[in-house]
Design a protein around this motif. Structure first.
Motif, short mmCIF file in Angstrom:
data_model
loop_
_atom_site.label_atom_id
_atom_site.label_comp_id
_atom_site.label_asym_id
_atom_site.label_seq_id
_atom_site.Cartn_x
_atom_site.Cartn_y
_atom_site.Cartn_z
N GLU A 29 62.69 71.33 37.89
CA GLU A 29 61.62 71.47 38.64
C GLU A 29 61.49 70.41 39.37
N SER A 31 58.20 69.36 42.27
CA SER A 31 57.30 69.25 43.16
C SER A 31 57.56 69.34 44.63
N ASN A 33 56.76 68.30 47.62
CA ASN A 33 56.77 66.83 48.26
C ASN A 33 57.44 66.02 47.47
N ASP A 101 52.35 74.29 43.31
CA ASP A 101 53.10 73.55 43.79
C ASP A 101 54.56 73.49 43.32
N VAL A 102 55.29 73.14 42.54
CA VAL A 102 56.32 73.65 41.66
C VAL A 102 56.79 74.32 42.16
N LYS A 130 59.36 62.16 38.51
CA LYS A 130 58.58 63.06 37.50
C LYS A 130 57.20 62.41 36.73
N ASN A 133 52.74 61.42 40.03
CA ASN A 133 51.59 62.83 40.40
C ASN A 133 52.05 62.77 41.87
N ASP A 134 51.97 63.50 42.79
CA ASP A 134 52.35 64.04 44.49
C ASP A 134 51.66 62.84 44.45
#
Length: 145
Positions: A29, A31, A33, A101-102, A130, A133-134
Motif C-alpha cells: 500500500e 498513498s 500522492n 487516499d491510500v 511510509k 505523512n502526506d
C-alpha cells in the motif's frame, strides 16, 4: 493525428499501470500522492544512463529520491494525468482499491518478471516514505520541484 495522440496516451497509461501494480505488489500500500511521485521517478529512472544514487544510500533517502524531480516540473505535471488515468483504470478493473487516499494492491496480482525494475534505492525510499505523512512528503516535493 488524433489516433497518434490516442495511441501515445494509451502507451503512457499502460506503462504507469505496470509500474503502479509493481509498486503495490512489493509494498502492499502507498498513498496516492506518493504513488504519483514514485511512479514518475521509476519510469524516468529507466531512461537515466547514470544513476545518481544507489541502494547504499540510507541517510535522507526520501529527500534524495525526491530531489530527482528537480528541474522536471513540467514533465512531472504532464505525467500526473496519465498516472491518475492508470490508477482509475486499475481501480475499475479491481486490480487496486482506494481506501482513505491510500492505494492498496489486489492479492490476485502476481509478477514473474518486472518490466520496470525498482532499484534498491527506490525500494528503500518508498519504505522510508511510509514513515512520513502526506503533508510533509508533498511539502518536500513542492519545495524541490
Amino acid at each position: 493525428m488524433k489516433n497518434l495522440k490516442l495511441e501515445a496516451e494509451t502507451i503512457q497509461v499502460s506503462i504507469y499501470c505496470e509500474i503502479i501494480l509493481q509498486i503495490l505488489y512489493k509494498h502492499k500500500e502507498l498513498s496516492i500522492n506518493k504513488i504519483l511521485v514514485f511512479a514518475y521517478l521509476i519510469k524516468k529512472d529507466r531512461f537515466t544512463p547514470r544513476k545518481v544514487y544507489n541502494g547504499n544510500n540510507i541517510q535522507d533517502i526520501v529527500y534524495k529520491c525526491i530531489s530527482m524531480l528537480s528541474g522536471d516540473y513540467i514533465e512531472y505535471c504532464n505525467s500526473i494525468e496519465f498516472i491518475l488515468k492508470a490508477i482509475h483504470l486499475l481501480n475499475e478493473n479491481n486490480l487496486v482499491y482506494i481506501e482513505k487516499d491510500v492505494l492498496h494492491g489486489s492479492t490476485a496480482v502476481t509478477f514473474d518478471k518486472y518490466i520496470y525494475d525498482e532499484s534498491m534505492f527506490f525500494e528503500k525510499a518508498i519504505e522510508a516514505s511510509k514513515r512520513m505523512n502526506d503533508m510533509q512528503f508533498m511539502k518536500e516535493v513542492t519545495h524541490i520541484v
